[in-house]
Design a protein around this motif. Structure first.
Motif, PDB file in Angstrom:
ATOM      1  N   ILE A 175     -44.329 -22.006  56.242  1.00 32.55           N
ATOM      2  CA  ILE A 175     -45.692 -22.416  56.556  1.00 32.55           C
ATOM      3  C   ILE A 175     -46.509 -21.149  56.761  1.00 32.55           C
ATOM      4  CG2 ILE A 175     -47.182 -23.662  58.168  1.00 32.55           C
ATOM      5  CD1 ILE A 175     -44.607 -25.281  58.956  1.00 32.55           C
ATOM      6  N   VAL A 176     -47.641 -21.047  56.050  1.00 34.78           N
ATOM      7  CA  VAL A 176     -48.566 -19.927  56.200  1.00 34.78           C
ATOM      8  C   VAL A 176     -49.896 -20.509  56.662  1.00 34.78           C
ATOM      9  CG1 VAL A 176     -49.781 -18.041  55.040  1.00 34.78           C
ATOM     10  CG2 VAL A 176     -47.442 -18.588  54.370  1.00 34.78           C
ATOM     11  N   ASP A 177     -50.423 -19.983  57.772  1.00 30.67           N
ATOM     12  CA  ASP A 177     -51.693 -20.511  58.273  1.00 30.67           C
ATOM     13  C   ASP A 177     -52.868 -19.665  57.783  1.00 30.67           C
ATOM     14  OD1 ASP A 177     -51.890 -18.264  59.998  1.00 30.67           O
ATOM     15  OD2 ASP A 177     -50.937 -19.356  61.643  1.00 30.67           O
ATOM     16  N   SER A 178     -54.081 -20.007  58.202  1.00 31.66           N
ATOM     17  CA  SER A 178     -55.293 -19.341  57.727  1.00 31.66           C
ATOM     18  C   SER A 178     -55.405 -17.897  58.215  1.00 31.66           C
ATOM     19  CB  SER A 178     -56.530 -20.140  58.158  1.00 31.66           C
ATOM     20  OG  SER A 178     -56.535 -20.283  59.560  1.00 31.66           O
ATOM     21  N   GLU A 179     -54.575 -17.506  59.193  1.00 30.11           N
ATOM     22  CA  GLU A 179     -54.550 -16.117  59.663  1.00 30.11           C
ATOM     23  C   GLU A 179     -53.392 -15.332  59.029  1.00 30.11           C
ATOM     24  OE1 GLU A 179     -54.395 -16.430  63.908  1.00 30.11           O
ATOM     25  OE2 GLU A 179     -56.487 -17.074  64.038  1.00 30.11           O
ATOM     26  N   ASP A 180     -52.792 -15.901  58.000  1.00 28.28           N
ATOM     27  CA  ASP A 180     -51.656 -15.277  57.294  1.00 28.28           C
ATOM     28  C   ASP A 180     -50.411 -15.140  58.161  1.00 28.28           C
ATOM     29  OD1 ASP A 180     -52.702 -15.119  54.789  1.00 28.28           O
ATOM     30  OD2 ASP A 180     -52.904 -12.944  54.723  1.00 28.28           O
ATOM     31  N   LYS A 181     -50.284 -15.970  59.173  1.00 26.71           N
ATOM     32  CA  LYS A 181     -49.094 -15.983  60.021  1.00 26.71           C
ATOM     33  C   LYS A 181     -48.060 -16.905  59.388  1.00 26.71           C
ATOM     34  CE  LYS A 181     -50.793 -13.393  63.301  1.00 26.71           C
ATOM     35  NZ  LYS A 181     -50.245 -12.126  63.692  1.00 26.71           N
ATOM     36  N   VAL A 182     -46.802 -16.497  59.451  1.00 28.51           N
ATOM     37  CA  VAL A 182     -45.722 -17.168  58.738  1.00 28.51           C
ATOM     38  C   VAL A 182     -44.678 -17.716  59.705  1.00 28.51           C
ATOM     39  CG1 VAL A 182     -43.834 -16.807  57.070  1.00 28.51           C
ATOM     40  CG2 VAL A 182     -46.019 -15.611  56.774  1.00 28.51           C
ATOM     41  N   SER A 183     -44.235 -18.931  59.439  1.00 28.33           N
ATOM     42  CA  SER A 183     -43.047 -19.456  60.130  1.00 28.33           C
ATOM     43  C   SER A 183     -42.090 -19.981  59.074  1.00 28.33           C
ATOM     44  CB  SER A 183     -43.413 -20.535  61.152  1.00 28.33           C
ATOM     45  OG  SER A 183     -44.140 -21.585  60.571  1.00 28.33           O
ATOM     46  N   ILE A 184     -40.789 -19.797  59.339  1.00 31.50           N
ATOM     47  CA  ILE A 184     -39.748 -20.089  58.352  1.00 31.50           C
ATOM     48  C   ILE A 184     -38.711 -21.031  58.947  1.00 31.50           C
ATOM     49  CG2 ILE A 184     -37.907 -19.069  56.919  1.00 31.50           C
ATOM     50  CD1 ILE A 184     -39.454 -16.403  57.084  1.00 31.50           C
ATOM     51  N   GLY A 185     -38.276 -21.987  58.148  1.00 28.79           N
ATOM     52  CA  GLY A 185     -37.191 -22.870  58.556  1.00 28.79           C
ATOM     53  C   GLY A 185     -36.219 -23.079  57.403  1.00 28.79           C
ATOM     54  N   LEU A 186     -34.976 -23.333  57.743  1.00 22.30           N
ATOM     55  CA  LEU A 186     -33.949 -23.584  56.734  1.00 22.30           C
ATOM     56  C   LEU A 186     -33.302 -24.935  56.985  1.00 22.30           C
ATOM     57  CD1 LEU A 186     -32.162 -20.097  56.713  1.00 22.30           C
ATOM     58  CD2 LEU A 186     -33.917 -20.911  55.139  1.00 22.30           C
ATOM     59  N   SER A 187     -32.821 -25.535  55.923  1.00 21.45           N
ATOM     60  CA  SER A 187     -32.106 -26.806  56.018  1.00 21.45           C
ATOM     61  C   SER A 187     -30.631 -26.558  56.311  1.00 21.45           C
ATOM     62  CB  SER A 187     -32.212 -27.572  54.693  1.00 21.45           C
ATOM     63  OG  SER A 187     -31.428 -26.931  53.695  1.00 21.45           O
ATOM     64  N   ASP A 228     -34.131 -35.647  53.637  1.00 20.79           N
ATOM     65  CA  ASP A 228     -33.639 -35.221  54.948  1.00 20.79           C
ATOM     66  C   ASP A 228     -33.567 -33.695  55.032  1.00 20.79           C
ATOM     67  OD1 ASP A 228     -33.239 -37.888  55.812  1.00 20.79           O
ATOM     68  OD2 ASP A 228     -31.224 -37.921  54.931  1.00 20.79           O
ATOM     69  N   LEU A 229     -33.013 -33.058  54.003  1.00 22.13           N
ATOM     70  CA  LEU A 229     -32.905 -31.601  54.003  1.00 22.13           C
ATOM     71  C   LEU A 229     -34.288 -30.952  54.071  1.00 22.13           C
ATOM     72  CD1 LEU A 229     -30.152 -30.819  51.321  1.00 22.13           C
ATOM     73  CD2 LEU A 229     -29.890 -30.943  53.798  1.00 22.13           C
ATOM     74  N   THR A 230     -35.217 -31.482  53.270  1.00 22.43           N
ATOM     75  CA  THR A 230     -36.569 -30.943  53.229  1.00 22.43           C
ATOM     76  C   THR A 230     -37.260 -31.144  54.572  1.00 22.43           C
ATOM     77  OG1 THR A 230     -36.672 -31.450  50.865  1.00 22.43           O
ATOM     78  CG2 THR A 230     -38.765 -31.007  51.974  1.00 22.43           C
ATOM     79  N   ARG A 231     -37.148 -32.340  55.100  1.00 19.80           N
ATOM     80  CA  ARG A 231     -37.765 -32.650  56.398  1.00 19.80           C
ATOM     81  C   ARG A 231     -37.200 -31.735  57.487  1.00 19.80           C
ATOM     82  NH1 ARG A 231     -36.058 -37.684  57.213  1.00 19.80           N
ATOM     83  NH2 ARG A 231     -34.458 -36.953  58.635  1.00 19.80           N
ATOM     84  N   ASN A 232     -35.888 -31.548  57.512  1.00 15.41           N
ATOM     85  CA  ASN A 232     -35.276 -30.714  58.541  1.00 15.41           C
ATOM     86  C   ASN A 232     -35.699 -29.251  58.425  1.00 15.41           C
ATOM     87  OD1 ASN A 232     -34.064 -32.953  59.622  1.00 15.41           O
ATOM     88  ND2 ASN A 232     -32.074 -32.571  58.676  1.00 15.41           N
ATOM     89  N   ALA A 233     -35.794 -28.733  57.213  1.00 14.17           N
ATOM     90  CA  ALA A 233     -36.266 -27.357  57.027  1.00 14.17           C
ATOM     91  C   ALA A 233     -37.704 -27.216  57.534  1.00 14.17           C
ATOM     92  CB  ALA A 233     -36.164 -26.956  55.556  1.00 14.17           C
ATOM     93  N   LEU A 234     -38.529 -28.215  57.254  1.00 16.01           N
ATOM     94  CA  LEU A 234     -39.922 -28.193  57.722  1.00 16.01           C
ATOM     95  C   LEU A 234     -40.014 -28.251  59.238  1.00 16.01           C
ATOM     96  CD1 LEU A 234     -41.589 -30.499  55.083  1.00 16.01           C
ATOM     97  CD2 LEU A 234     -42.331 -28.187  55.651  1.00 16.01           C
TER      98      LEU A 234
END
Length: 196
Positions: free
Chosen positions: A94-106, A157-163
């Motif tokens: 996820i990249v927000d409007s301030e270019d901040k990043v968060s990462i998740g894995l399944s 499920d995998l996609t949802r969990n990564a998100l």
């Protein structure tokens, strides 16, 4: 407490990915979800955590920039080749409007070893899985994991969990006051060792 409104752009037209974003982003905001096709910038069959994360980042950033949304979401599945066996996982960024990043894995699951040669040649896992299971477009339905688990866990499920994992810092800003920027993530991706 009333949920704030936001626009979320998904860097994919795949209905599994888009529906997962619609479901999960309700945790953060009242989301208007837009799907758009953007290039991943990595091979069609990503191999290794670096390519998987890079593809998800490119999709998230591309979707946000193309639409002007508050958040861009990129989801990339790929293979990780270990000394024991090949594995598959999904990354959500996820990249927000301030270019901040968060990462998740399944969750990670093993792939049949006999597929390794085709994966290394760049044949997409979806193509290999569709042929092996005799199910067309397996990646747009239950996914390979849905077939392998007899429907117990699906690609959704995998996609949802990564998100959900990618949302953790955004749901708990008091614990995560600083998120990496796109530039920082790109810099770290340019290095060899992603995990230490």
């Amino acid at each position: 407490m009333e949920s704030k409104w936001c626009r979320v752009a998904v860097g994919s037209l795949n209905p599994v990915k888009v529906n997962a974003v619609k479901t999960v982003f309700k945790m953060l905001c009242e989301a208007e979800v837009i799907s758009t096709s953007v290039p991943s910038g990595v091979p069609p069959q990503p191999i290794g955590l670096k390519e998987i994360i890079e593809g998800a980042l490119n999709r998230a950033l591309g979707a946000r920039e193309k639409t002007g949304a508050d958040y861009g979401v990129g989801i990339e599945a790929g293979a990780i080749i270990t000394a024991v066996e090949p594995l598959e996982l999904q990354a959500a960024i996820i990249v927000d409007s301030e270019d901040k990043v968060s990462i998740g894995l399944s969750q990670v699951f093993p792939l049949p070893r006999r597929w390794l040669g085709m994966i290394k040649k760049g044949v997409e896992l979806g193509t290999i899985a569709s042929e092996a299971t005799k199910r067309k477009n397996i990646g747009k339905k239950l996914g390979l994991i849905g077939y392998l688990t007899h429907g117990l866990i699906t690609r959704t499920d995998l996609t949802r969990n990564a998100l959900i994992m990618a949302l953790v810092p955004r749901l708990n800003p008091q614990l995560y006051p600083e998120l990496p920027t796109v530039e920082e993530v790109r810099d770290k991706l340019s290095r060899e060792n992603l995990i230490s």
